[in-house]
Design a protein around this motif. Structure first.
Motif, PDB file in Angstrom:
ATOM      1  N   LEU A 189       0.843  -1.203   0.000  1.00  0.00           N
ATOM      2  CA  LEU A 189       0.000   0.000   0.000  1.00  0.00           C
ATOM      3  C   LEU A 189       0.873   1.247   0.000  1.00  0.00           C
ATOM      4  N   GLY A 190       1.978   1.200   0.736  1.00  0.00           N
ATOM      5  CA  GLY A 190       2.907   2.329   0.751  1.00  0.00           C
ATOM      6  C   GLY A 190       3.526   2.561  -0.623  1.00  0.00           C
ATOM      7  N   LEU A 191       3.906   1.473  -1.311  1.00  0.00           N
ATOM      8  CA  LEU A 191       4.490   1.621  -2.648  1.00  0.00           C
ATOM      9  C   LEU A 191       3.458   2.137  -3.643  1.00  0.00           C
ATOM     10  N   ALA A 192       2.197   1.731  -3.474  1.00  0.00           N
ATOM     11  CA  ALA A 192       1.142   2.270  -4.333  1.00  0.00           C
ATOM     12  C   ALA A 192       1.025   3.778  -4.130  1.00  0.00           C
ATOM     13  N   ARG A 193       1.123   4.208  -2.880  1.00  0.00           N
ATOM     14  CA  ARG A 193       1.087   5.652  -2.571  1.00  0.00           C
ATOM     15  C   ARG A 193       2.293   6.356  -3.185  1.00  0.00           C
ATOM     16  N   LEU A 194       3.452   5.734  -3.023  1.00  0.00           N
ATOM     17  CA  LEU A 194       4.688   6.322  -3.551  1.00  0.00           C
ATOM     18  C   LEU A 194       4.630   6.423  -5.067  1.00  0.00           C
ATOM     19  N   GLN A 195       4.057   5.412  -5.719  1.00  0.00           N
ATOM     20  CA  GLN A 195       3.955   5.425  -7.183  1.00  0.00           C
ATOM     21  C   GLN A 195       3.041   6.547  -7.656  1.00  0.00           C
ATOM     22  N   SER A 196       2.054   6.927  -6.838  1.00  0.00           N
ATOM     23  CA  SER A 196       1.209   8.065  -7.190  1.00  0.00           C
ATOM     24  C   SER A 196       1.999   9.368  -7.123  1.00  0.00           C
ATOM     25  N   LEU A 197       2.950   9.450  -6.191  1.00  0.00           N
ATOM     26  CA  LEU A 197       3.780  10.647  -6.078  1.00  0.00           C
ATOM     27  C   LEU A 197       4.839  10.692  -7.168  1.00  0.00           C
ATOM     28  N   VAL A 198       5.409   9.520  -7.532  1.00  0.00           N
ATOM     29  CA  VAL A 198       6.442   9.441  -8.573  1.00  0.00           C
ATOM     30  C   VAL A 198       6.071   8.308  -9.535  1.00  0.00           C
ATOM     31  N   PRO A 199       5.266   8.597 -10.548  1.00  0.00           N
ATOM     32  CA  PRO A 199       4.713   7.542 -11.418  1.00  0.00           C
ATOM     33  C   PRO A 199       5.762   6.661 -12.087  1.00  0.00           C
ATOM     34  N   GLY A 200       6.966   7.152 -12.299  1.00  0.00           N
ATOM     35  CA  GLY A 200       7.986   6.363 -12.997  1.00  0.00           C
ATOM     36  C   GLY A 200       8.770   5.415 -12.113  1.00  0.00           C
ATOM     37  N   SER A 237      -4.374  -0.922  -7.014  1.00  0.00           N
ATOM     38  CA  SER A 237      -3.184  -1.217  -7.821  1.00  0.00           C
ATOM     39  C   SER A 237      -2.187  -2.059  -7.037  1.00  0.00           C
ATOM     40  N   ALA A 238      -2.388  -2.194  -5.728  1.00  0.00           N
ATOM     41  CA  ALA A 238      -1.552  -3.069  -4.904  1.00  0.00           C
ATOM     42  C   ALA A 238      -2.057  -4.489  -5.043  1.00  0.00           C
ATOM     43  N   GLY A 239      -1.176  -5.416  -5.389  1.00  0.00           N
ATOM     44  CA  GLY A 239      -1.560  -6.776  -5.762  1.00  0.00           C
ATOM     45  C   GLY A 239      -2.576  -7.439  -4.850  1.00  0.00           C
ATOM     46  N   ALA A 240      -2.348  -7.384  -3.528  1.00  0.00           N
ATOM     47  CA  ALA A 240      -3.236  -8.089  -2.596  1.00  0.00           C
ATOM     48  C   ALA A 240      -4.624  -7.463  -2.535  1.00  0.00           C
ATOM     49  N   TYR A 241      -4.756  -6.220  -2.997  1.00  0.00           N
ATOM     50  CA  TYR A 241      -6.039  -5.500  -2.917  1.00  0.00           C
ATOM     51  C   TYR A 241      -6.692  -5.329  -4.284  1.00  0.00           C
ATOM     52  N   ARG A 242      -6.177  -6.043  -5.281  1.00  0.00           N
ATOM     53  CA  ARG A 242      -6.706  -5.812  -6.636  1.00  0.00           C
ATOM     54  C   ARG A 242      -8.166  -6.218  -6.772  1.00  0.00           C
ATOM     55  N   ASP A 243      -8.635  -7.134  -5.922  1.00  0.00           N
ATOM     56  CA  ASP A 243     -10.037  -7.571  -5.994  1.00  0.00           C
ATOM     57  C   ASP A 243     -10.922  -6.874  -4.963  1.00  0.00           C
ATOM     58  N   LEU A 244     -10.400  -5.866  -4.285  1.00  0.00           N
ATOM     59  CA  LEU A 244     -11.187  -5.133  -3.291  1.00  0.00           C
ATOM     60  C   LEU A 244     -12.360  -4.435  -3.976  1.00  0.00           C
ATOM     61  N   THR A 245     -13.560  -4.612  -3.431  1.00  0.00           N
ATOM     62  CA  THR A 245     -14.740  -3.965  -4.014  1.00  0.00           C
ATOM     63  C   THR A 245     -14.866  -2.540  -3.473  1.00  0.00           C
ATOM     64  N   ARG A 246     -15.571  -1.728  -4.222  1.00  0.00           N
ATOM     65  CA  ARG A 246     -15.768  -0.346  -3.763  1.00  0.00           C
ATOM     66  C   ARG A 246     -16.599  -0.305  -2.481  1.00  0.00           C
ATOM     67  N   PRO A 247     -17.659  -1.121  -2.315  1.00  0.00           N
ATOM     68  CA  PRO A 247     -18.378  -1.093  -1.027  1.00  0.00           C
ATOM     69  C   PRO A 247     -17.485  -1.463   0.158  1.00  0.00           C
ATOM     70  N   ALA A 248     -16.581  -2.428  -0.027  1.00  0.00           N
ATOM     71  CA  ALA A 248     -15.671  -2.807   1.073  1.00  0.00           C
ATOM     72  C   ALA A 248     -14.719  -1.661   1.397  1.00  0.00           C
TER      73      ALA A 248
END
Length: 807
Positions: A170-181, A417-428
């Motif tokens: 989740l932290g790397l997903a956040r970091l990737q939003s700050l630095v997309p490359g 975009s984080a692998g373990a959460y890729r199937d997370l639903t919007r209601p959850a």
């Protein structure tokens, strides 16, 4: 647009490598050539230079005179590993004359240095998942990480198995939003399912290629030969100390691994007493003070120690070249962990690691041979990854809010975009967001849980900016048993020795003695949540019940043991063990994978039932609780039970005539849910989830909440939600965690599914050979003090004679 050409190493580094007499391995050259890949997983053997392979593109891109700013983040699961990498990385940089700054940031880093690192980060920062989450929670995170181009996740298999890995991704997903490359690199020596780890590492739906290095020679691993046979139960390897000392003398440096901290302490104390040659020996585990751990690490790096008794704190990646032997005391429980520990020896490319296995008791002889067979077959064990836990997601949402206002739609896209959460639903996701904002339906009336504000422009922000400090103080997913610091009592504040569990400290009265750091100390009193002690060496100590993983035997290893039982004979096993198994087959039978063996017999004034499930200690313990419940309903007057990795023994006043009825799966899940809802296990699980999710604070400014206070608070909250809001998101999380974790209900269901309708009931006229050690586990022999080992041995001998084994 054509891909950028791979960077070349600075001449200074090339000359330095040549001066060492080295040449780059093929996988190191490949890592350099593929430095622009968005995600790459390298699987290379221990000693194969995988860490250098991960850093080579960084050294090439930074060059001899790099511009200021953070370029590469290195994430380690262990503080000790980060410190070791800093030592090893600084050497080529400094000797090659490169102006590259390398620093670490962990829980041991001072507040002053942390603040400076945010304002003026080094070129390479070595850190842990917790410290990365903390850095990302500050308002200036975008500036701190503005220039970061690569992240290296070392020992990624270890992180992928825990919530720390979910927090990191989740932290790397956040970091990737700050630095997309941002480019991602994963490093590991032991991966049972490379594609699964690649999906874990990659940003979904981006691909992640896997680079497999030459695995090198097979390890040289054998059972330690001892003059004395292992005890029938319990143990800890003390019987093998003379042989272990001889092995230590024959090698430069030996790591002696144990599965728990308490076992390591007891073994170190016994080893030290037997160390007549005064060999320099140290101990290292996570409950020791930072100063003591660092002294041992420094002494080891200097080659000043001949042996180190340790736990998982030294499992991963640490490169001390003088280690030429690893000894594993106690069955490894998990082949992947054994491979990892063996890799600490002969940390050189294409040099076989040397290791010895020391079973702690007679049954572990079988388990150790099963581990050797599984390794020889090239099989690694591991459980499939579950979906990303939502308590970690709740903590992440609060940490994002601490950094500033956020858009829920953008955060949902980021999280998925984080692998373990890729199937997370919007209601959850929205349930978690609602919990973070208001505490949920049953708690929304309380101001303390009103933490987020939904602004008119659609953005979310902290209701009170001062809450950011509180959120940061409670970041982290490791829930240890609450501990108290232990210090030597003197006028100047006392030397720190380590920590003990709060529950253990509560049992002490002045004058009691216990072991810590290999020393016997005397409890003098409690002073502001610090246990004050004095040194004592004239008494038999009490045992410090350190927290530490009590590993369950993996499914893979259990199946290998059951396969071994199908053999007509076992020439690879010691004669005493073979005789034991043959007698079990004669008087009862050996367990089978697709059948349930249940034995009943009388012993003294009790009736016993033994259920052989080979489902792991947690599952067997849960099975004991469920069977006790069913026996109670059937009027069989159960009194108690004991569980090991392979069996559950129950005892009561009435004979169990139809044990198959007790293990019918009908209604088992309902019985389990009913039992769980009012059980202490559920409340303990709720407490852990509530702490991670941010409902309960571990730390508050100026004071620390004790375990008793936190438990009291969580019990009240649990009872409230159970009554008024049983579908609260935290109650859902708690049920999921309890089923999967502490009680391992999934392995019980798997056991019953493969054995349903196939129960072998053996009514015996005496205790069976396999059941006899369970009576010793039960602790029916009330012994203590210096004669304990002798009395336990006498009790074991009497039980084995009753079971039919000759004296």
């Amino acid at each position: 647009m054509p891909a950028a050409p791979p960077p070349s190493l600075p001449n200074e580094i090339t000359r330095w490598i040549a001066a060492q007499g080295w040449a780059l391995h093929p996988h190191q050259r490949e890592m350099l050539a593929r430095s622009q890949d968005p995600a790459l997983l390298l699987i290379a053997p221990t000693g194969g230079g995988k860490t250098l392979a991960g850093f080579l593109p960084t050294l090439a891109e930074l060059g001899p005179a790099p511009p200021p700013g953070l370029h590469t983040l290195y994430i380690s699961p262990l503080k000790a590993l980060a410190a070791d990498i800093k030592r090893n990385l600084r050497r080529p940089i400094e000797e090659a004359g490169l102006a590259i700054r390398v620093e670490d940031r962990t829980g041991d880093t001072s507040q002053t240095q942390r603040k400076r690192q945010r304002a003026d980060p080094p070129h390479i920062l070595l850190t842990t998942p917790e410290s990365l989450a903390l850095m990302l929670s500050y308002e200036d995170a975008a500036r701190t990480f503005a220039g970061v181009q690569r992240v290296i996740v070392d020992e990624i298999h270890a992180l992928a198995e825990s919530k720390r890995g979910d927090q990191l991704m989740l932290g790397l997903a956040r970091l990737q939003s700050l630095v997309p490359g941002l480019r991602r690199v994963g490093l590991s020596a032991t991966v049972e399912d490379p594609p699964a780890i690649a999906r874990f590492l990659a940003r979904h739906p981006d691909p992640c290629d896997i680079l497999l290095a030459d695995p090198g020679p097979a390890p040289d691993i054998t059972m330690l030969q001892t003059d004395e046979a292992p005890p029938w139960s319990g143990g800890g390897g003390r019987y093998a100390i003379p042989a272990i000392l001889q092995a230590v003398k024959a090698h430069k440096t030996t790591l002696i691994f144990h599965n728990t901290r308490a076992q390591a302490e007891l073994f170190f104390h016994a080893l030290w007493l037997a160390n007549e040659d005064a060999l320099p020996i140290g101990i290292h585990h996570g409950s020791l003070s930072r100063e003591q751990r660092q002294r041992v690490e420094a002494a080891m790096a200097e080659g000043a120690l001949r042996a180190i008794v340790c736990t998982g704190s030294l499992d991963l990646g640490i490169d001390w070249g003088d280690v030429d032997l690893v000894i594993q005391v106690g069955a490894p429980k998990n082949v992947k962990r054994l491979v990892q520990r063996i890799g600490r020896a002969n940390h050189r490319y294409n040099a076989p690691s040397k290791a010895l296995l020391v079973p702690a008791n007679r049954f572990e002889v079988v388990e150790c041979h099963a581990a050797l067979k599984t390794m020889a077959d090239g099989k690694l064990d591991g459980e499939p990854r579950a979906e990303g836990p939502r308590d970690v997601l709740c903590q992440h949402i609060l940490a994002v809010a601490a950094a500033g206002p956020f858009d829920a739609d953008a955060l949902f896209a980021e999280v998925t975009s984080a692998g373990a959460y890729r199937d997370l639903t919007r209601p959850a996701f929205d349930d978690c967001l609602e919990f973070c904002a208001t505490g949920g339906y049953a708690l929304r009336a309380y101001d303390r849980w009103q933490r987020l504000l939904h602004r008119p422009d659609g953005m979310w922000q902290l209701r009170d900016p001062r809450a950011a400090r509180q959120i940061r103080m409670n970041i982290g997913t490791i829930i240890d048993t609450e501990t108290l610091k232990v210090r030597l009592k003197n006028r100047r504040g006392g030397t720190p020795l380590g920590e003990v569990e709060e529950g253990f400290a509560a049992t002490l009265t002045p004058g009691d003695t216990f072991l810590i750091g290999g020393q016997i100390v005397r409890y003098e009193g409690l002073n502001e949540l610090t246990v004050e002690v004095t040194r004592r060496a004239d008494k038999q100590p009490k045992i410090a019940t350190f927290m530490g993983t009590k590993f369950a035997t993996s499914t893979q290893l259990s199946h290998t043991i059951l396969e071994m039982f199908r053999q007509p004979d076992w020439p690879e096993l010691p004669s005493a063990t073979c005789e034991w198994l043959h007698l079990q087959r004669k008087v009862s039978k050996l367990p089978e994978a697709d059948r349930m063996l249940m034995e009943t017999f009388g012993h003294e004034d009790r009736q016993y039932l033994v259920c052989y499930g080979f489902a792991g200690r947690n599952a067997q313990q849960t099975l004991g609780l469920l069977l006790s419940q069913r026996m109670e309903l059937a009027g069989l007057a159960p009194i108690g039970f004991v569980a090991t990795d392979y069996a559950t023994m129950l005892w009561g006043l009435e004979e169990v005539r139809d044990p198959a009825a007790l293990v019918r799966p009908d209604g088992l899940r309902d019985s389990f849910e009913q039992w769980l809802s009012g059980n202490a296990v559920m409340k303990r699980t709720f407490r852990a989830a509530a702490i991670i999710a941010g409902l309960i604070d571990r730390n508050t400014p100026g004071r620390r909440k004790t375990g008793r206070q936190a438990t009291f608070s969580s019990d009240i909250l649990y009872d409230t939600l159970l009554k008024y809001d049983p579908d609260h998101v935290l109650m859902q999380i708690t049920r999921e965690e309890a089923r999967r974790g502490l009680v391992d209900f999934g392995r019980i269901e798997e056991l019953l599914a493969r054995t349903t309708g196939r129960v072998d009931h053996r009514r015996l006229d005496r205790i069976s050979p396999l059941a006899a050690p369970l009576l010793l586990e039960r602790g029916t022999v009330p012994v203590a003090g210096a004669a304990e080992d002798r009395l336990l041995a006498q009790a074991a001998e009497a039980l084995m004679q009753e079971a039919g084994l000759p004296a």
